[in-house]
Write a protein that holds these residues in place. Structure first.
Motif, PDB file in Angstrom:
ATOM      1  N   GLU A 192       7.105   0.006   2.127  1.00  0.00           N
ATOM      2  CA  GLU A 192       5.751  -0.491   2.375  1.00  0.00           C
ATOM      3  C   GLU A 192       4.942   0.511   3.196  1.00  0.00           C
ATOM      4  OE1 GLU A 192       8.555  -2.249   3.114  1.00  0.00           O
ATOM      5  OE2 GLU A 192       8.495  -3.723   1.505  1.00  0.00           O
ATOM      6  N   ASP A 193       5.580   1.096   4.227  1.00  0.00           N
ATOM      7  CA  ASP A 193       4.888   2.095   5.042  1.00  0.00           C
ATOM      8  C   ASP A 193       4.591   3.352   4.235  1.00  0.00           C
ATOM      9  OD1 ASP A 193       4.730   0.518   7.321  1.00  0.00           O
ATOM     10  OD2 ASP A 193       6.662   1.204   8.083  1.00  0.00           O
ATOM     11  N   LYS A 194       5.525   3.734   3.357  1.00  0.00           N
ATOM     12  CA  LYS A 194       5.294   4.900   2.496  1.00  0.00           C
ATOM     13  C   LYS A 194       4.101   4.647   1.579  1.00  0.00           C
ATOM     14  CE  LYS A 194       7.106   5.679  -1.395  1.00  0.00           C
ATOM     15  NZ  LYS A 194       7.732   5.962  -2.653  1.00  0.00           N
ATOM     16  N   ALA A 195       4.042   3.466   0.978  1.00  0.00           N
ATOM     17  CA  ALA A 195       2.942   3.133   0.068  1.00  0.00           C
ATOM     18  C   ALA A 195       1.611   3.116   0.807  1.00  0.00           C
ATOM     19  CB  ALA A 195       3.200   1.776  -0.596  1.00  0.00           C
ATOM     20  N   ARG A 196       1.595   2.558   2.020  1.00  0.00           N
ATOM     21  CA  ARG A 196       0.372   2.508   2.830  1.00  0.00           C
ATOM     22  C   ARG A 196      -0.099   3.928   3.152  1.00  0.00           C
ATOM     23  NH1 ARG A 196       2.241  -0.525   6.805  1.00  0.00           N
ATOM     24  NH2 ARG A 196       1.881  -2.387   5.583  1.00  0.00           N
ATOM     25  N   TRP A 197       0.850   4.790   3.535  1.00  0.00           N
ATOM     26  CA  TRP A 197       0.517   6.183   3.861  1.00  0.00           C
ATOM     27  C   TRP A 197       0.006   6.929   2.635  1.00  0.00           C
ATOM     28  CZ3 TRP A 197       3.762  10.582   2.506  1.00  0.00           C
ATOM     29  CH2 TRP A 197       3.328  11.777   3.045  1.00  0.00           C
ATOM     30  N   MET A 198       0.653   6.733   1.492  1.00  0.00           N
ATOM     31  CA  MET A 198       0.247   7.442   0.278  1.00  0.00           C
ATOM     32  C   MET A 198      -1.111   6.947  -0.232  1.00  0.00           C
ATOM     33  SD  MET A 198       3.873   8.075  -1.663  1.00  0.00           S
ATOM     34  CE  MET A 198       3.154   9.050  -2.966  1.00  0.00           C
ATOM     35  N   SER A 199      -1.482   5.704   0.114  1.00  0.00           N
ATOM     36  CA  SER A 199      -2.775   5.190  -0.328  1.00  0.00           C
ATOM     37  C   SER A 199      -3.898   5.641   0.603  1.00  0.00           C
ATOM     38  CB  SER A 199      -2.745   3.655  -0.384  1.00  0.00           C
ATOM     39  OG  SER A 199      -2.729   3.115   0.917  1.00  0.00           O
ATOM     40  N   GLY A 200      -3.523   6.241   1.742  1.00  0.00           N
ATOM     41  CA  GLY A 200      -4.524   6.752   2.666  1.00  0.00           C
ATOM     42  C   GLY A 200      -4.882   5.819   3.787  1.00  0.00           C
ATOM     43  N   ALA A 201      -4.234   4.658   3.864  1.00  0.00           N
ATOM     44  CA  ALA A 201      -4.530   3.710   4.954  1.00  0.00           C
ATOM     45  C   ALA A 201      -3.878   4.205   6.241  1.00  0.00           C
ATOM     46  CB  ALA A 201      -3.993   2.327   4.594  1.00  0.00           C
ATOM     47  N   ASP A 202      -4.446   3.816   7.381  1.00  0.00           N
ATOM     48  CA  ASP A 202      -3.872   4.189   8.676  1.00  0.00           C
ATOM     49  C   ASP A 202      -2.572   3.451   8.894  1.00  0.00           C
ATOM     50  OD1 ASP A 202      -5.958   5.851   9.293  1.00  0.00           O
ATOM     51  OD2 ASP A 202      -7.068   4.322  10.415  1.00  0.00           O
TER      52      ASP A 202
END
Length: 64
Positions: free
Chosen positions: A49-59
């Motif tokens: 989930e953290d990887k996906a958030r990071w790859m989507s550009g979210a903080d």
């Protein structure tokens, strides 16, 4: 079960390969707080989930 095989967690090399960036870049993003990671002893692990958030550009601090 050892820390190296925890289900549901990714290693820095796995995240780097998925994002097509260097391991150094992933560690830099973790250090700067842009990618959330968990430290288990000396091991660094990232949730999908953290990887996906990071790859989507979210903080890293943003909640889903």
């Amino acid at each position: 079960m050892s820390v190296t095989t925890l289900p549901g967690f990714l290693t820095v090399p796995q995240v780097a390969a998925d994002a097509q960036v260097s391991e150094w870049m992933v560690r830099k993003e973790i250090r700067e707080g842009k990618l959330r990671a968990r430290r288990l002893g000396r091991c660094v692990r990232i949730t999908p989930e953290d990887k996906a958030r990071w790859m989507s550009g979210a903080d890293a601090g943003e909640a889903s």
